[in-house]
Design a protein around this motif. Structure first.
Motif, PDB file in Angstrom:
ATOM      1  N   ILE A  51       0.834  -1.206   0.000  1.00  0.00           N
ATOM      2  CA  ILE A  51       0.000   0.000   0.000  1.00  0.00           C
ATOM      3  C   ILE A  51       0.866   1.251   0.000  1.00  0.00           C
ATOM      4  O   ILE A  51       0.587   2.215  -0.728  1.00  0.00           O
ATOM      5  CB  ILE A  51      -0.984  -0.006   1.193  1.00  0.00           C
ATOM      6  N   THR A  52       1.917   1.245   0.806  1.00  0.00           N
ATOM      7  CA  THR A  52       2.831   2.393   0.842  1.00  0.00           C
ATOM      8  C   THR A  52       3.427   2.632  -0.540  1.00  0.00           C
ATOM      9  O   THR A  52       3.428   3.761  -1.040  1.00  0.00           O
ATOM     10  CB  THR A  52       3.956   2.149   1.871  1.00  0.00           C
ATOM     11  N   TYR A  53       3.911   1.564  -1.158  1.00  0.00           N
ATOM     12  CA  TYR A  53       4.472   1.697  -2.503  1.00  0.00           C
ATOM     13  C   TYR A  53       3.413   2.209  -3.473  1.00  0.00           C
ATOM     14  O   TYR A  53       3.670   3.110  -4.266  1.00  0.00           O
ATOM     15  CB  TYR A  53       5.029   0.360  -2.997  1.00  0.00           C
ATOM     16  N   ALA A  54       2.217   1.641  -3.399  1.00  0.00           N
ATOM     17  CA  ALA A  54       1.154   2.002  -4.333  1.00  0.00           C
ATOM     18  C   ALA A  54       0.794   3.483  -4.227  1.00  0.00           C
ATOM     19  O   ALA A  54       0.637   4.163  -5.243  1.00  0.00           O
ATOM     20  CB  ALA A  54      -0.079   1.136  -4.085  1.00  0.00           C
ATOM     21  N   PHE A  55       0.677   4.004  -3.019  1.00  0.00           N
ATOM     22  CA  PHE A  55       0.275   5.397  -2.866  1.00  0.00           C
ATOM     23  C   PHE A  55       1.394   6.380  -3.201  1.00  0.00           C
ATOM     24  O   PHE A  55       1.126   7.479  -3.663  1.00  0.00           O
ATOM     25  CB  PHE A  55      -0.285   5.662  -1.474  1.00  0.00           C
ATOM     26  N   TYR A  56       2.625   5.983  -2.993  1.00  0.00           N
ATOM     27  CA  TYR A  56       3.719   6.892  -3.302  1.00  0.00           C
ATOM     28  C   TYR A  56       4.112   6.877  -4.772  1.00  0.00           C
ATOM     29  O   TYR A  56       4.552   7.879  -5.310  1.00  0.00           O
ATOM     30  CB  TYR A  56       4.946   6.585  -2.442  1.00  0.00           C
ATOM     31  N   TYR A  57       3.975   5.727  -5.430  1.00  0.00           N
ATOM     32  CA  TYR A  57       4.529   5.613  -6.777  1.00  0.00           C
ATOM     33  C   TYR A  57       3.554   5.166  -7.858  1.00  0.00           C
ATOM     34  O   TYR A  57       3.766   5.450  -9.030  1.00  0.00           O
ATOM     35  CB  TYR A  57       5.701   4.624  -6.775  1.00  0.00           C
ATOM     36  N   ALA A  58       2.511   4.464  -7.526  1.00  0.00           N
ATOM     37  CA  ALA A  58       1.783   3.752  -8.566  1.00  0.00           C
ATOM     38  C   ALA A  58       0.472   4.393  -9.014  1.00  0.00           C
ATOM     39  O   ALA A  58       0.111   4.270 -10.167  1.00  0.00           O
ATOM     40  CB  ALA A  58       1.509   2.324  -8.105  1.00  0.00           C
ATOM     41  N   PHE A  59      -0.267   5.019  -8.153  1.00  0.00           N
ATOM     42  CA  PHE A  59      -1.636   5.376  -8.496  1.00  0.00           C
ATOM     43  C   PHE A  59      -1.791   6.736  -9.182  1.00  0.00           C
ATOM     44  O   PHE A  59      -2.793   7.411  -8.992  1.00  0.00           O
ATOM     45  CB  PHE A  59      -2.521   5.303  -7.258  1.00  0.00           C
ATOM     46  N   TYR A  60      -0.841   7.109 -10.007  1.00  0.00           N
ATOM     47  CA  TYR A  60      -0.982   8.361 -10.748  1.00  0.00           C
ATOM     48  C   TYR A  60      -1.898   8.188 -11.948  1.00  0.00           C
ATOM     49  O   TYR A  60      -2.584   9.115 -12.358  1.00  0.00           O
ATOM     50  CB  TYR A  60       0.386   8.887 -11.187  1.00  0.00           C
ATOM     51  N   GLN A  61      -1.901   7.007 -12.533  1.00  0.00           N
ATOM     52  CA  GLN A  61      -2.823   6.679 -13.625  1.00  0.00           C
ATOM     53  C   GLN A  61      -3.144   5.199 -13.557  1.00  0.00           C
ATOM     54  O   GLN A  61      -2.336   4.403 -13.108  1.00  0.00           O
ATOM     55  CB  GLN A  61      -2.217   7.039 -14.975  1.00  0.00           C
ATOM     56  N   TRP A  62      -4.348   4.858 -13.995  1.00  0.00           N
ATOM     57  CA  TRP A  62      -4.779   3.460 -13.895  1.00  0.00           C
ATOM     58  C   TRP A  62      -4.228   2.662 -15.068  1.00  0.00           C
ATOM     59  O   TRP A  62      -4.304   3.070 -16.216  1.00  0.00           O
ATOM     60  CB  TRP A  62      -6.297   3.379 -13.869  1.00  0.00           C
ATOM     61  N   ASN A  63      -3.612   1.512 -14.758  1.00  0.00           N
ATOM     62  CA  ASN A  63      -3.110   0.605 -15.788  1.00  0.00           C
ATOM     63  C   ASN A  63      -3.020  -0.800 -15.197  1.00  0.00           C
ATOM     64  O   ASN A  63      -3.420  -1.020 -14.056  1.00  0.00           O
ATOM     65  CB  ASN A  63      -1.752   1.089 -16.320  1.00  0.00           C
ATOM     66  N   THR A  64      -2.481  -1.727 -15.946  1.00  0.00           N
ATOM     67  CA  THR A  64      -2.407  -3.105 -15.451  1.00  0.00           C
ATOM     68  C   THR A  64      -1.437  -3.238 -14.280  1.00  0.00           C
ATOM     69  O   THR A  64      -1.567  -4.153 -13.477  1.00  0.00           O
ATOM     70  CB  THR A  64      -2.021  -4.096 -16.574  1.00  0.00           C
ATOM     71  N   PHE A  65      -0.474  -2.346 -14.185  1.00  0.00           N
ATOM     72  CA  PHE A  65       0.420  -2.354 -13.027  1.00  0.00           C
ATOM     73  C   PHE A  65      -0.398  -2.118 -11.758  1.00  0.00           C
ATOM     74  O   PHE A  65      -0.260  -2.836 -10.764  1.00  0.00           O
ATOM     75  CB  PHE A  65       1.497  -1.278 -13.181  1.00  0.00           C
ATOM     76  N   ASN A  66      -1.258  -1.108 -11.804  1.00  0.00           N
ATOM     77  CA  ASN A  66      -2.115  -0.816 -10.650  1.00  0.00           C
ATOM     78  C   ASN A  66      -3.079  -1.958 -10.380  1.00  0.00           C
ATOM     79  O   ASN A  66      -3.353  -2.276  -9.220  1.00  0.00           O
ATOM     80  CB  ASN A  66      -2.892   0.480 -10.874  1.00  0.00           C
TER      81      ASN A  66
END
Length: 183
Positions: A51-66
């Motif tokens: 969750i920490t990683y996701a909120f700091y780096y990942a959730f800027y745009q929705w894609n399969t990574f997210n």
């Protein structure tokens, strides 16, 4: 949970012809509960890291990574909630039941745990693996090949270790259920 009170209550109700003593049941319940606490702690720490990683780096745009991260996080959160519910329900029953009734309850409880272990857990692991698989193309694109290989190998190794721990835990639960059924 007050073990002294349970000891007194169960000793009054203890049947001398039974091979299962209140102390044995309490000891096994404590050991199993401690194992559940360890599982919950490890899964919770993994959820916090993801969750920490996701909120700091990942959730800027929705894609399969997210989507991969959400699947991994979701499967772990579901498993943590399931473990908490299972643990709470068992402790609640332990406090409110006499020894013989709790013994019967334990049989039902571990039969239900078999369903969790053989149906829910493999589904959670499969969802987690699929989520990790969705992350791999992004890791390959963003990181050097050496670091990507490290992530791939360490991810596979970590998952293998977790699966081995789960299998050992399931085997212990099955042995305890067999022991309960033979007595």
């Amino acid at each position: 949970m007050e073990n002294d009170n349970l000891d007194k209550l169960w000793e009054v109700q203890a049947d001398n012809s039974s091979n299962i003593t209140p102390q044995n049941i309490i000891a096994k319940a404590k050991k199993q509960r401690n194992g559940q606490y360890i599982n919950i702690t490890v899964m919770s720490l993994t959820v916090i890291v993801l969750i920490t990683y996701a909120f700091y780096y990942a959730f800027y745009q929705w894609n399969t990574f997210n989507l991969g991260l959400v699947l991994m996080i979701g499967s772990l959160i579901f498993r943590v909630v399931l473990e908490f519910f299972s643990l709470y329900r068992k402790e609640k029953q332990l406090i409110s039941m006499p020894q013989k009734s709790y013994y019967i309850y334990l049989k039902k409880y571990y039969k239900t745990r078999l369903l969790v272990n053989y149906i829910v857990t493999p589904i959670c692991i499969a969802v987690y693996i699929f989520g990790f698989y969705l992350l791999l193309p992004y890791f390959k694109q963003k990181f050097s090949s050496a670091f990507y290989n490290y992530i791939l190998i360490s991810g596979i190794f970590s998952l293998t270790v977790v699966i081995i721990i789960i299998v050992k835990y399931v085997i212990k639960e099955q042995q305890f259920l067999k022991q309960l059924q033979t007595k």
